[in-house]
Design a protein around this motif. Structure first.
Motif, PDB file in Angstrom:
ATOM      1  N   TRP A 107      11.884  -0.325  14.852  1.00 37.11           N
ATOM      2  CA  TRP A 107      11.664   0.934  14.160  1.00 37.11           C
ATOM      3  C   TRP A 107      12.065   0.776  12.703  1.00 37.11           C
ATOM      4  O   TRP A 107      13.058   0.121  12.393  1.00 37.11           O
ATOM      5  CB  TRP A 107      12.498   2.044  14.792  1.00 37.11           C
ATOM      6  N   ARG A 160       6.335  12.025  17.450  1.00 34.21           N
ATOM      7  CA  ARG A 160       5.495  10.847  17.710  1.00 34.21           C
ATOM      8  C   ARG A 160       4.453  11.121  18.777  1.00 34.21           C
ATOM      9  O   ARG A 160       3.269  10.804  18.612  1.00 34.21           O
ATOM     10  CB  ARG A 160       6.374   9.672  18.135  1.00 34.21           C
ATOM     11  N   ASP A 161       4.875  11.734  19.888  1.00 29.91           N
ATOM     12  CA  ASP A 161       3.962  11.950  21.007  1.00 29.91           C
ATOM     13  C   ASP A 161       2.935  13.040  20.735  1.00 29.91           C
ATOM     14  O   ASP A 161       1.967  13.177  21.490  1.00 29.91           O
ATOM     15  CB  ASP A 161       4.754  12.271  22.279  1.00 29.91           C
ATOM     16  N   ILE A 185       2.356   4.154  13.977  1.00 32.09           N
ATOM     17  CA  ILE A 185       2.391   5.516  13.454  1.00 32.09           C
ATOM     18  C   ILE A 185       3.446   5.617  12.361  1.00 32.09           C
ATOM     19  O   ILE A 185       4.517   5.002  12.451  1.00 32.09           O
ATOM     20  CB  ILE A 185       2.667   6.557  14.567  1.00 32.09           C
ATOM     21  N   HIS A 229       9.529   7.552   9.084  1.00 31.50           N
ATOM     22  CA  HIS A 229       9.512   6.740  10.300  1.00 31.50           C
ATOM     23  C   HIS A 229       8.255   5.887  10.333  1.00 31.50           C
ATOM     24  O   HIS A 229       7.167   6.345   9.979  1.00 31.50           O
ATOM     25  CB  HIS A 229       9.521   7.631  11.545  1.00 31.50           C
ATOM     26  N   GLU A 247       6.646   2.941  13.244  1.00 26.32           N
ATOM     27  CA  GLU A 247       6.905   2.187  14.463  1.00 26.32           C
ATOM     28  C   GLU A 247       5.623   1.908  15.233  1.00 26.32           C
ATOM     29  O   GLU A 247       4.567   2.489  14.947  1.00 26.32           O
ATOM     30  CB  GLU A 247       7.879   2.939  15.364  1.00 26.32           C
ATOM     31  N   HIS A 259      12.424  12.954  17.370  1.00 21.81           N
ATOM     32  CA  HIS A 259      11.525  11.881  16.946  1.00 21.81           C
ATOM     33  C   HIS A 259      10.419  11.668  17.963  1.00 21.81           C
ATOM     34  O   HIS A 259       9.235  11.528  17.624  1.00 21.81           O
ATOM     35  CB  HIS A 259      12.350  10.605  16.758  1.00 21.81           C
ATOM     36  N   ARG A 260      10.769  11.661  19.243  1.00 28.28           N
ATOM     37  CA  ARG A 260       9.780  11.424  20.295  1.00 28.28           C
ATOM     38  C   ARG A 260       8.749  12.549  20.348  1.00 28.28           C
ATOM     39  O   ARG A 260       7.553  12.304  20.556  1.00 28.28           O
ATOM     40  CB  ARG A 260      10.470  11.285  21.646  1.00 28.28           C
TER      41      ARG A 260
END
Length: 305
Positions: free
Chosen positions: A196, A269-270, A224, A211, A213, A265-266
């Motif tokens: 990351w 991202r998702d 992303i 971010h 990753e 963060h997840r």
């Protein structure tokens, strides 16, 4: 020394947080109360530690809300734990029945308590039955650490988290509203071992987290990049950002609003709320023999007038 009831101890170890029930039972003592903080100078019921102890469920140790149940011996229990003890009082083992402790419910309705985030700056005083709702939305509640590469459990206000990211996670810190970063990976096939990248920017007197990753989208690995704002969602909407990645005659551009670090963060991202680069396109940007990933991500942050 008094012996410990094994049943009582077992229920404590298996307890979980129970939200106060949202039912009509709660309205008979709480409907006239609102979420507005009371004036600091307004007289209110003095809350001693013994009163707070009375309002603590003996099983889950959380504050009790109507309907508060009691056994024939007067031992109380929250409505969330009642079905879990199979209608038996965990203190005396007598049958609970359907007795409500109306007196304790009315005592709770008369209480006014400070927000538990008082040490973070909240000065409001709230009715007992409104306090939990306020705390779930309090603008002073601490933030979770935004670092994505580990399950960090640190929470705090923004200044303490910035220091934590710098000192403990060794995150790069930059001043300015533009950025130009390079991401290099020798084996882009290994998404599971992708690292990351997190960089923190100080801009407009605020802090932003960039971010970048790799992750698996279906059966294909993708990359992303996205920006998060170190503050609340309302403030985050005052800013915009753009990201650009390209090379060898190709270019991709993304523009959006930074998400608050209140969103994990997840979650960001998702939801694919950022610049998404398919692996084949990323390798095209990299050039060469396509065995090494070399991406340059540039962008800027600006404030809406």
């Amino acid at each position: 020394m008094a012996s410990v009831n094994p049943f009582f101890e077992d229920m404590r170890t298996k307890s979980e947080v129970i939200d106060p029930p949202q039912s009509e039972d709660m309205l008979d003592v709480g409907e006239i109360l609102n979420d507005s903080p009371q004036n600091i100078g307004k007289p209110n019921v003095a809350v001693t530690s013994s009163v707070r102890d009375l309002l603590e469920c003996p099983v889950c140790l959380n504050a009790m809300y109507p309907p508060i149940h009691q056994c024939s011996n007067g031992h109380t229990l929250c409505s969330g734990c009642k079905p879990r003890v199979h209608n038996r009082c965990p203190t005396c083992r007598h049958e609970l029945g359907n007795i409500r402790c109306l007196a304790l419910e009315k005592v709770a309705a008369s209480l006014e308590l400070p927000c538990k985030y008082q040490s973070y700056g909240c000065i409001g005083i709230y009715p007992y039955y409104s306090k939990l709702k306020h705390e779930s939305q309090c603008i002073y509640r601490p933030y979770n650490c935004p670092y994505a590469g580990s399950e960090c459990t640190i929470v705090g206000d923004i200044p303490s988290l910035v220091a934590h990211l710098k000192d403990d996670h060794k995150v790069d810190m930059h001043n300015g509203c533009t950025f130009n970063h390079r991401y290099v990976k020798s084996n882009p096939q290994e998404v599971e071992n992708a690292t990351w990248m997190l960089t923190v920017f100080s801009c407009f007197g605020q802090y932003f987290c960039l971010h970048f990753e790799a992750f698996q989208l279906g059966t294909a690995p993708v990359y992303i990049a996205f920006l998060r704002f170190m503050g609340d969602d309302v403030e985050a909407k005052s800013y915009n950002y753009s990201l650009e990645v390209g090379g060898h005659g190709r270019k991709m551009v993304w523009q959006g609003i930074p998400r608050s670090i209140r969103d994990s963060h997840r979650k960001v991202r998702d939801s694919f709320d950022g610049l998404i680069i398919q692996r084949n396109m990323a390798l095209s940007f990299s050039g060469g023999d396509r065995k090494e990933l070399k991406l340059r991500v540039t962008g800027r942050i600006w404030k809406e007038q």
